[in-house]
Design a protein around this motif. Structure first.
Motif, PDB file in Angstrom:
ATOM      1  N   TRP A 517      -9.003  -6.533   3.774  1.00  0.00           N
ATOM      2  CA  TRP A 517      -9.343  -5.119   3.711  1.00  0.00           C
ATOM      3  C   TRP A 517      -8.119  -4.268   4.044  1.00  0.00           C
ATOM      4  CZ3 TRP A 517      -9.096  -1.767   7.960  1.00  0.00           C
ATOM      5  CH2 TRP A 517      -8.897  -2.372   9.198  1.00  0.00           C
ATOM      6  N   ALA A 518      -8.211  -3.031   3.596  1.00  0.00           N
ATOM      7  CA  ALA A 518      -7.178  -2.035   3.918  1.00  0.00           C
ATOM      8  C   ALA A 518      -7.790  -0.657   3.729  1.00  0.00           C
ATOM      9  CB  ALA A 518      -5.947  -2.202   3.035  1.00  0.00           C
ATOM     10  N   ASP A 519      -7.378   0.265   4.582  1.00  0.00           N
ATOM     11  CA  ASP A 519      -7.793   1.668   4.455  1.00  0.00           C
ATOM     12  C   ASP A 519      -6.737   2.439   3.690  1.00  0.00           C
ATOM     13  OD1 ASP A 519     -10.225   1.496   5.814  1.00  0.00           O
ATOM     14  OD2 ASP A 519      -9.264   1.725   7.767  1.00  0.00           O
ATOM     15  N   HIS A 520      -7.200   3.393   2.883  1.00  0.00           N
ATOM     16  CA  HIS A 520      -6.290   4.171   2.044  1.00  0.00           C
ATOM     17  C   HIS A 520      -6.604   5.653   2.168  1.00  0.00           C
ATOM     18  CE1 HIS A 520      -4.994   0.435   0.086  1.00  0.00           C
ATOM     19  NE2 HIS A 520      -6.263   0.100   0.080  1.00  0.00           N
ATOM     20  N   PRO A 521      -5.616   6.470   2.535  1.00  0.00           N
ATOM     21  CA  PRO A 521      -5.825   7.922   2.513  1.00  0.00           C
ATOM     22  C   PRO A 521      -6.067   8.407   1.085  1.00  0.00           C
ATOM     23  CG  PRO A 521      -3.838   7.314   3.739  1.00  0.00           C
ATOM     24  CD  PRO A 521      -4.287   6.093   3.002  1.00  0.00           C
ATOM     25  N   VAL A 522      -6.427   9.647   0.949  1.00  0.00           N
ATOM     26  CA  VAL A 522      -6.709  10.221  -0.361  1.00  0.00           C
ATOM     27  C   VAL A 522      -5.507  10.064  -1.282  1.00  0.00           C
ATOM     28  CG1 VAL A 522      -7.310  12.320  -1.617  1.00  0.00           C
ATOM     29  CG2 VAL A 522      -8.296  11.895   0.640  1.00  0.00           C
ATOM     30  N   ASP A 523      -5.742   9.475  -2.456  1.00  0.00           N
ATOM     31  CA  ASP A 523      -4.732   9.323  -3.511  1.00  0.00           C
ATOM     32  C   ASP A 523      -3.537   8.481  -3.084  1.00  0.00           C
ATOM     33  OD1 ASP A 523      -6.229  10.810  -5.296  1.00  0.00           O
ATOM     34  OD2 ASP A 523      -5.286  12.703  -4.727  1.00  0.00           O
ATOM     35  N   GLU A 524      -3.685   7.655  -2.058  1.00  0.00           N
ATOM     36  CA  GLU A 524      -2.596   6.761  -1.642  1.00  0.00           C
ATOM     37  C   GLU A 524      -3.110   5.330  -1.701  1.00  0.00           C
ATOM     38  OE1 GLU A 524      -0.603   7.659   1.987  1.00  0.00           O
ATOM     39  OE2 GLU A 524      -0.569   9.829   1.623  1.00  0.00           O
ATOM     40  N   VAL A 525      -2.814   4.652  -2.798  1.00  0.00           N
ATOM     41  CA  VAL A 525      -3.270   3.285  -2.995  1.00  0.00           C
ATOM     42  C   VAL A 525      -2.245   2.558  -3.847  1.00  0.00           C
ATOM     43  CG1 VAL A 525      -4.584   3.913  -5.061  1.00  0.00           C
ATOM     44  CG2 VAL A 525      -5.227   1.867  -3.778  1.00  0.00           C
ATOM     45  N   ALA A 526      -2.137   1.247  -3.630  1.00  0.00           N
ATOM     46  CA  ALA A 526      -1.192   0.447  -4.406  1.00  0.00           C
ATOM     47  C   ALA A 526      -1.525   0.525  -5.889  1.00  0.00           C
ATOM     48  CB  ALA A 526      -1.228  -1.005  -3.933  1.00  0.00           C
ATOM     49  N   ALA A 527      -0.496   0.669  -6.717  1.00  0.00           N
ATOM     50  CA  ALA A 527      -0.711   0.752  -8.161  1.00  0.00           C
ATOM     51  C   ALA A 527      -1.191  -0.571  -8.728  1.00  0.00           C
ATOM     52  CB  ALA A 527       0.577   1.192  -8.859  1.00  0.00           C
ATOM     53  N   ASP A 528      -0.786  -1.660  -8.126  1.00  0.00           N
ATOM     54  CA  ASP A 528      -1.115  -2.997  -8.625  1.00  0.00           C
ATOM     55  C   ASP A 528      -2.062  -3.688  -7.651  1.00  0.00           C
ATOM     56  OD1 ASP A 528      -1.207  -5.461  -9.788  1.00  0.00           O
ATOM     57  OD2 ASP A 528       0.833  -6.043  -9.207  1.00  0.00           O
ATOM     58  N   PRO A 529      -3.226  -4.144  -8.100  1.00  0.00           N
ATOM     59  CA  PRO A 529      -4.143  -4.849  -7.195  1.00  0.00           C
ATOM     60  C   PRO A 529      -3.497  -6.065  -6.521  1.00  0.00           C
ATOM     61  CG  PRO A 529      -5.257  -4.293  -9.241  1.00  0.00           C
ATOM     62  CD  PRO A 529      -3.809  -3.961  -9.438  1.00  0.00           C
ATOM     63  N   LEU A 530      -2.621  -6.765  -7.234  1.00  0.00           N
ATOM     64  CA  LEU A 530      -1.986  -7.938  -6.630  1.00  0.00           C
ATOM     65  C   LEU A 530      -1.051  -7.541  -5.497  1.00  0.00           C
ATOM     66  CD1 LEU A 530      -1.262 -10.118  -9.790  1.00  0.00           C
ATOM     67  CD2 LEU A 530      -3.194 -10.229  -8.210  1.00  0.00           C
ATOM     68  N   ALA A 531      -0.428  -6.377  -5.608  1.00  0.00           N
ATOM     69  CA  ALA A 531       0.392  -5.875  -4.508  1.00  0.00           C
ATOM     70  C   ALA A 531      -0.490  -5.548  -3.307  1.00  0.00           C
ATOM     71  CB  ALA A 531       1.173  -4.638  -4.959  1.00  0.00           C
ATOM     72  N   TRP A 532      -1.663  -4.989  -3.566  1.00  0.00           N
ATOM     73  CA  TRP A 532      -2.615  -4.741  -2.480  1.00  0.00           C
ATOM     74  C   TRP A 532      -3.011  -6.049  -1.820  1.00  0.00           C
ATOM     75  CZ3 TRP A 532      -7.349  -6.633  -1.310  1.00  0.00           C
ATOM     76  CH2 TRP A 532      -8.065  -5.983  -0.312  1.00  0.00           C
ATOM     77  N   PHE A 533      -3.293  -7.066  -2.614  1.00  0.00           N
ATOM     78  CA  PHE A 533      -3.732  -8.359  -2.098  1.00  0.00           C
ATOM     79  C   PHE A 533      -2.697  -8.951  -1.147  1.00  0.00           C
ATOM     80  CE2 PHE A 533      -4.299 -12.949  -2.213  1.00  0.00           C
ATOM     81  CZ  PHE A 533      -5.672 -13.102  -2.150  1.00  0.00           C
TER      82      PHE A 533
END
Length: 584
Positions: A517-533
């Motif tokens: 899991w990870a929390d993300h502020p408004v409009d701040e999220v990794a562009a690539d799901p694999l980078a998030w992973f």
């Protein structure tokens, strides 16, 4: 409900076409033969004019053959010889110890090498459309899965060992199992022993009452089990493809009971099972009755408060639409929104997208025009094809060749409790969401008004599962970039159902369960799901605890537990699980 709530359903195929279409549907399990043929022709004709690809495939075949011959020659006197190829992580067909002994290890290695070669042959063929490439590869995988040595009674060492142990009576038992299933299919019946899991008797046991009813749904409120509850109630909108009680199975694995025991006031939507008279019900009707009216009803029953709204699968898609509608109206009914394995962007819908092209959708529309609905069992056939190794061929091995009996469980019984989909609604869903991706592109309209996901500004909790064939997690992830809200994204182990029904403790808990899991502020999220992973925090255990803590953090306080009111329908108070859940 014969009268449509919203307009008229348009596709009306010529009656002259119906007998042939109906026969084809039954023969092909609802899959369009034209769609399959076009994919095969596209792939083969382009492959035929690519000598470079042909030579690469010939070279690959030679290398694989040479590698396999070396392995076959050495494994006879050296059983622990290094494998030519390892099976994919989710392929357990050759994991039994007997497959590691000659000559069965050579058989398994030869099959895996052939499977890899066919994967090369059906991909990266210049000129083939992406959809046709994926469909052609899928069709080849179906043939390979059927021809696997694990499905042969004379090539599978597990079957041979069981035959010796039982003196051949495993085939007698297997034929009895097959005959039982064949009779059930011929009679359009349900699997054996599902009657032992009747809602209100063995499943869907959490105490509650129906407190609201409209043209499409019953709204169930559950009795509190704690002296105080969070001020904001939780409203759950499940998918309408299956019955709602997957979220309230047995007391050991009921998400509803867990939430109640943690001090939440819980409401859940139970969808009516539509029939032929409901063919004109549309997607807007489902949004109006299943989300907007349900939210309004919860607020009437819990005055002066907002709602924690949660949607599962298609219910999540619908809830996102409803949250966007409420956001555009500046209606502050929602405190938070939770999407559980629910997609809003269908550009990459996973393997279900294999069945979404003009030929396939028109084929289904013609089928639905005859009956007025799509039977859930037709859709179940598509799900079985997508995961045929586990849902088709493993059953052939376990029940028909080994002669074993797979015990009925609450989850398997629920899975057999299919529902119907109105013709208009399902046609709109396939065209407007799957094919045209109108919701993600901001082109979807509800009652003539545009629906923009950017209007969602309340906190989001988004859950996806790692091995989801219905809602692939990278596709679910996209809502974080489409909504304008702070979000927590959670990726849990397991699949579309087992990953969701995942209690934190008790006999039904999964020992190896984990989530990221990870929390993300408004409009701040990794562009690539694999980078998030790669950067997300990993935890052991069930995602249920993570969700409860998140809900509790977004509560505005606590209030004394709310008693469930006695609301009469036809002069009677209707206890949970209500009446819609019993509709065949």
């Amino acid at each position: 409900m014969a009268a449509p709530l919203n307009g008229t359903y348009t596709p009306h195929p010529d009656p002259l076409d119906q007998p042939l279409k109906t026969a084809l549907v039954r023969l092909a399990s609802g899959i369009s033969p034209a769609s399959v043929a076009m994919a095969q022709v596209d792939w083969l004709t382009h492959l035929a004019v690519l000598p470079s690809k042909q030579s690469a495939l010939a070279m690959s075949a030679w290398r694989k053959s040479f590698s396999w011959l070396q392995y076959a020659a050495s494994c006879g006197w050296k059983p622990d010889a290094s494998h030519c190829i390892d099976p994919p992580p989710d392929d357990k067909r050759f994991s039994h110890a007997a497959w590691q002994l000659p000559p069965y290890n050579a058989l398994a290695q030869g099959f895996l090498l052939a499977q890899q070669w066919w994967g090369e042959a059906t991909t990266d063929v210049r000129g083939v459309s992406r959809h046709h490439e994926e469909l052609a590869a899928f069709i080849v995988r179906q043939w390979l899965d059927m021809l696997s040595p694990s499905n042969s009674p004379v090539l599978n060492p597990q079957v041979l060992g069981e035959t010796v142990r039982k003196g051949g009576f495993n085939f007698v038992d297997g034929f009895a199992n097959w005959w039982r299933d064949a009779l059930a299919v011929a009679a359009d019946g349900r699997p054996r022993h599902v009657e032992e899991f009747r809602p209100g008797k063995a499943v869907a046991l959490t105490p509650g009452k129906v407190v609201h009813r409209n043209a499409l749904v019953e709204l169930i409120q559950y009795a509190p089990s704690t002296p105080k509850v969070g001020k904001e109630p939780v409203l759950i909108v499940p998918s309408w493809i299956m019955k709602y009680y997957i979220l309230d199975l047995t007391p050991d694995d009921s998400l509803v009971k867990y939430l109640v025991d943690q001090g939440h006031t819980v409401f859940i939507v139970s969808w009516r099972n539509p029939g032929a008279a409901d063919r004109e019900l549309g997607l807007d009707d489902y949004l109006e009755c299943g989300v907007l009216d349900a939210v309004a009803a919860v607020q009437r029953l819990c005055p002066g408060t907002q709602v924690h709204a949660a949607g599962y699968c298609l219910g999540g898609t619908l809830l996102a639409m409803g949250a966007a509608v409420l956001g555009a109206r500046k209606d502050h009914a929602l405190r938070t929104v939770t999407l559980i394995a629910g997609q809003v962007d269908f550009q990459e819908p996973g393997e279900l997208g294999l069945f979404m092209d003009e030929s396939q959708v028109a084929f289904l529309e013609d089928l639905m025009a005859e009956w007025g609905y799509l039977d859930g069992r037709r859709m179940a056939g598509a799900f079985q094809l997508i995961n045929s190794k586990d849902l088709v061929w493993s059953k052939l091995l376990h029940e028909y060749l080994m002669g074993a009996h797979t015990p009925m469980t609450a989850l398997r019984a629920w899975n057999a409790d299919a529902t119907r989909l109105p013709a208009r609604m399902h046609g709109e869903y396939l065209r407007r969401l799957y094919m045209d991706n109108q919701l993600a592109d901001g082109e979807y309209r509800f009652r003539g008004q545009p629906v923009s996901l950017r209007a969602i500004r309340v906190p989001l909790f988004v859950l996806a599962t790692e091995r989801d064939h219905v809602s692939p997690w990278p596709s679910v992830f996209k809502v974080l970039r489409l909504a304008h809200a702070p979000a927590r994204f959670v990726l849990t182990s397991g699949g579309h159902n087992v990953g969701v029904v995942n209690p934190p403790s008790g006999p039904a808990a999964h020992e190896k369960a984990s989530y990221r899991w990870a929390d993300h502020p408004v409009d701040e999220v990794a562009a690539d799901p694999l980078a998030w992973f790669a950067t997300a925090r990993q935890e052991r255990g069930s995602w249920w605890t993570c969700w409860h803590e998140w809900l509790h953090r977004h509560d505005s306080g606590s209030v004394p537990a709310r008693a469930v009111r006695d609301v009469r329908f036809g002069g009677k108070v209707v206890p949970a699980p209500g009446t819609h859940v019993f509709q065949e």
